[in-house]
Design a protein around this motif. Structure first.
Motif, PDB file in Angstrom:
ATOM      1  N   ILE A 150      55.140 -16.279  60.927  1.00 54.64           N
ATOM      2  CA  ILE A 150      54.250 -17.159  61.679  1.00 54.64           C
ATOM      3  C   ILE A 150      52.906 -16.463  61.913  1.00 54.64           C
ATOM      4  N   ASN A 151      52.943 -15.174  62.216  1.00 57.95           N
ATOM      5  CA  ASN A 151      51.694 -14.430  62.406  1.00 57.95           C
ATOM      6  C   ASN A 151      50.889 -14.323  61.119  1.00 57.95           C
ATOM      7  N   TYR A 152      51.588 -14.223  59.985  1.00 62.11           N
ATOM      8  CA  TYR A 152      50.882 -14.227  58.704  1.00 62.11           C
ATOM      9  C   TYR A 152      50.091 -15.533  58.544  1.00 62.11           C
ATOM     10  N   CYS A 153      50.756 -16.647  58.839  1.00 68.80           N
ATOM     11  CA  CYS A 153      50.101 -17.946  58.686  1.00 68.80           C
ATOM     12  C   CYS A 153      48.915 -18.093  59.639  1.00 68.80           C
ATOM     13  N   SER A 154      49.110 -17.716  60.894  1.00 67.94           N
ATOM     14  CA  SER A 154      48.028 -17.896  61.858  1.00 67.94           C
ATOM     15  C   SER A 154      46.846 -16.980  61.542  1.00 67.94           C
ATOM     16  N   GLN A 155      47.139 -15.779  61.056  1.00 63.31           N
ATOM     17  CA  GLN A 155      46.054 -14.877  60.652  1.00 63.31           C
ATOM     18  C   GLN A 155      45.297 -15.450  59.457  1.00 63.31           C
ATOM     19  N   TYR A 156      46.035 -16.039  58.524  1.00 63.56           N
ATOM     20  CA  TYR A 156      45.413 -16.650  57.347  1.00 63.56           C
ATOM     21  C   TYR A 156      44.495 -17.806  57.781  1.00 63.56           C
ATOM     22  N   LEU A 157      45.017 -18.653  58.686  1.00 63.02           N
ATOM     23  CA  LEU A 157      44.219 -19.776  59.174  1.00 63.02           C
ATOM     24  C   LEU A 157      43.005 -19.290  59.954  1.00 63.02           C
ATOM     25  N   ALA A 158      43.194 -18.271  60.785  1.00 66.78           N
ATOM     26  CA  ALA A 158      42.086 -17.746  61.583  1.00 66.78           C
ATOM     27  C   ALA A 158      40.955 -17.239  60.690  1.00 66.78           C
ATOM     28  N   LYS A 200      68.108 -19.867  65.749  1.00 68.32           N
ATOM     29  CA  LYS A 200      67.818 -18.899  64.690  1.00 68.32           C
ATOM     30  C   LYS A 200      66.750 -19.366  63.708  1.00 68.32           C
ATOM     31  N   MET A 201      66.294 -20.624  63.824  1.00 64.16           N
ATOM     32  CA  MET A 201      65.235 -21.085  62.926  1.00 64.16           C
ATOM     33  C   MET A 201      63.940 -20.300  63.120  1.00 64.16           C
ATOM     34  N   VAL A 202      63.717 -19.824  64.352  1.00 59.80           N
ATOM     35  CA  VAL A 202      62.521 -19.025  64.639  1.00 59.80           C
ATOM     36  C   VAL A 202      62.979 -17.810  65.444  1.00 59.80           C
ATOM     37  N   THR A 203      62.782 -16.621  64.885  1.00 59.58           N
ATOM     38  CA  THR A 203      63.229 -15.410  65.561  1.00 59.58           C
ATOM     39  C   THR A 203      62.038 -14.628  66.116  1.00 59.58           C
ATOM     40  N   ASN A 204      62.303 -13.923  67.213  1.00 57.98           N
ATOM     41  CA  ASN A 204      61.302 -13.068  67.868  1.00 57.98           C
ATOM     42  C   ASN A 204      60.070 -13.848  68.316  1.00 57.98           C
ATOM     43  N   THR A 205      60.301 -14.988  68.955  1.00 54.20           N
ATOM     44  CA  THR A 205      59.163 -15.814  69.384  1.00 54.20           C
ATOM     45  C   THR A 205      58.226 -15.066  70.318  1.00 54.20           C
ATOM     46  N   ASP A 220      57.037 -12.331  69.968  1.00 56.64           N
ATOM     47  CA  ASP A 220      56.085 -11.536  69.193  1.00 56.64           C
ATOM     48  C   ASP A 220      55.059 -12.385  68.457  1.00 56.64           C
ATOM     49  N   ILE A 221      55.124 -13.696  68.644  1.00 62.45           N
ATOM     50  CA  ILE A 221      54.135 -14.566  68.000  1.00 62.45           C
ATOM     51  C   ILE A 221      52.767 -14.322  68.640  1.00 62.45           C
ATOM     52  N   LYS A 222      51.780 -14.060  67.806  1.00 64.03           N
ATOM     53  CA  LYS A 222      50.433 -13.735  68.278  1.00 64.03           C
ATOM     54  C   LYS A 222      49.587 -15.004  68.359  1.00 64.03           C
ATOM     55  N   GLU A 249      61.535 -20.913  75.356  1.00 62.97           N
ATOM     56  CA  GLU A 249      60.823 -19.946  74.521  1.00 62.97           C
ATOM     57  C   GLU A 249      59.399 -20.431  74.284  1.00 62.97           C
ATOM     58  N   PRO A 250      58.605 -20.498  75.332  1.00 63.36           N
ATOM     59  CA  PRO A 250      57.252 -21.043  75.208  1.00 63.36           C
ATOM     60  C   PRO A 250      56.378 -20.181  74.303  1.00 63.36           C
ATOM     61  N   VAL A 251      55.630 -20.836  73.456  1.00 66.36           N
ATOM     62  CA  VAL A 251      54.669 -20.132  72.600  1.00 66.36           C
ATOM     63  C   VAL A 251      53.256 -20.541  72.995  1.00 66.36           C
ATOM     64  N   GLN A 252      52.924 -21.844  72.820  1.00 67.18           N
ATOM     65  CA  GLN A 252      51.619 -22.329  73.283  1.00 67.18           C
ATOM     66  C   GLN A 252      51.693 -23.809  73.646  1.00 67.18           C
ATOM     67  N   PHE A 253      51.989 -24.668  72.658  1.00 70.08           N
ATOM     68  CA  PHE A 253      52.127 -26.101  72.896  1.00 70.08           C
ATOM     69  C   PHE A 253      53.477 -26.580  72.355  1.00 70.08           C
ATOM     70  N   ALA A 254      53.886 -27.769  72.805  1.00 68.37           N
ATOM     71  CA  ALA A 254      55.180 -28.326  72.393  1.00 68.37           C
ATOM     72  C   ALA A 254      54.992 -29.646  71.650  1.00 68.37           C
ATOM     73  N   GLY A 255      55.875 -29.883  70.663  1.00 71.02           N
ATOM     74  CA  GLY A 255      55.891 -31.127  69.916  1.00 71.02           C
ATOM     75  C   GLY A 255      57.269 -31.763  69.940  1.00 71.02           C
ATOM     76  N   PHE A 256      57.345 -33.020  69.519  1.00 68.59           N
ATOM     77  CA  PHE A 256      58.609 -33.767  69.566  1.00 68.59           C
ATOM     78  C   PHE A 256      58.611 -34.789  68.439  1.00 68.59           C
ATOM     79  N   LYS A 257      59.741 -34.882  67.716  1.00 66.18           N
ATOM     80  CA  LYS A 257      59.841 -35.826  66.604  1.00 66.18           C
ATOM     81  C   LYS A 257      60.746 -37.002  66.952  1.00 66.18           C
TER      82      LYS A 257
END
Length: 344
Positions: A234-242, A263-268, A270-272, A303-311
């Motif tokens: 996830i950090n790779y992607c956000s760094q690429y986008l940044a 387990k779909m997302v591990t070490n949340t 540590d998300i930058k 496990e809050p990161v920044q914003f939440a979505g719902f499908k």
């Protein structure tokens, strides 16, 4: 309890899988973002990186927390976004799918005119349910699709033709919608697939989604089990986008990550977070309302990161009693309130 539903698609050998889990515990915790009152009380405020109205940003995040007193929401110590940020000032309402298949989502199920008309109906529902939050319509297109055939390179993914991506972007322009390009890597990697979409991500109205469900790090075929991404991916992607945002003087990118299991997302933790990227952890499970709320409560809330979505799944969510879709009014009762809504 775990629920799986594998949907094999005949066209182009593409398939998708949906599931939900309702029980788990989490020790990961991200504390809430400072509100205006917090700062007034002497709490250190996050650094300002743009001409953003920080007071309005803090207030809106506090509103989205919806009275939560757990300490999870709103997220603390997040950087303020660059000027032009969509979140949290608007709620994104998106239609999801693929042009090759009528069974992967409503985006490909109907002809463009009908599909866009139906999206507008959902937009109006959200505007009525929450008049104080403007709605930003969106098309969320699966640009790299997990499939049942390994293909020439054995990676079990199918990259959509550029003419299809161009078509979706042109559709979006007719209703002033933004576009998300979603990646299902299968036996490939996000590091190999993301750069291939750079020409589109350089556009100010194109954003990113990634689906851990189909990130098969063990080498298993997609659909045989649930995949995973780590914070490092996830950090790779956000760094690429940044980097793209800074190089091209773009407004912040929205970055959506699908999730419905632990387990779909591990070490949340540590998300930058970055001023150039707005991260949405998106509840992607299907089922009856109570099951969906449980998935949100166990895998998004703690496990809050920044914003939440719902499908919302137009078909799968109706399979069990009470055989009804959750409404905007239902979702606005959640803690936190989702600011990204996706319909499939």
């Amino acid at each position: 309890m775990k629920r799986y539903s594998i949907l094999l698609l005949v066209t182009a050998g593409i398939f998708t899988l949906g599931c939900s889990e309702t029980k788990s515990n989490s020790n990961n915790k991200r504390t809430p973002s400072p509100t205006t009152s917090d700062v007034a009380a002497g709490q250190e405020e996050a650094p300002v990186t743009s001409a953003l109205d920080t007071a309005a940003y803090n207030l809106k995040n506090k509103e989205l927390a919806n009275g939560d007193t757990s300490g999870y929401w709103p997220v603390k110590n997040q950087p303020y976004p660059l000027e032009g940020a969509i979140l949290p000032f608007k709620r994104v309402v998106a239609y999801y799918g693929n042009l090759y298949s009528k069974r992967m989502g409503i985006l490909g199920e109907y002809e463009p005119k009908e599909m866009l008309s139906r999206l507008n109906v959902e937009v109006k529902k959200w505007e009525k349910a929450d008049p104080k939050t403007p709605v930003q319509p969106a098309l969320h297109y699966i640009a790299v699709v997990a499939q049942g055939d390994g293909g020439k390179d054995g990676k079990y993914r199918f990259r959509m033709p550029e003419k299809h991506i161009d078509s979706v972007i042109n559709m979006a322009k007719t209703i002033n919608a933004i576009v998300f390009l979603d990646i299902q890597v299968s036996l490939s990697t996000i590091q190999d697939e993301l750069p291939l979409l750079e020409k589109y991500l350089r556009l100010p109205n194109v954003h990113l989604g990634i689906d851990p469900e189909f990130s098969m790090k063990t080498g298993a075929k997609p659909g045989s089990r649930i995949g995973t991404y780590d914070a490092a991916d996830i950090n790779y992607c956000s760094q690429y986008l940044a980097k793209l945002v800074k190089e091209n003087n773009l407004p912040p990118k929205i970055f959506v990550i699908h999730r419905f299991t632990r387990k779909m997302v591990t070490n949340t933790k540590d998300i930058k977070l970055r001023p150039e990227v707005q991260v949405v952890m998106h509840m992607d499970g299907w089922g009856e309302p109570e099951l969906k709320k449980g998935t949100y409560r166990h895998f998004i809330f703690p496990e809050p990161v920044q914003f939440a979505g719902f499908k919302i799944f137009y078909k799968n969510d109706l399979k069990k009693a009470p055989n009804r879709l959750m409404t905007p009014e239902d979702l606005l009762k959640l803690k936190p309130q989702p600011v990204y809504i996706q319909y499939q």
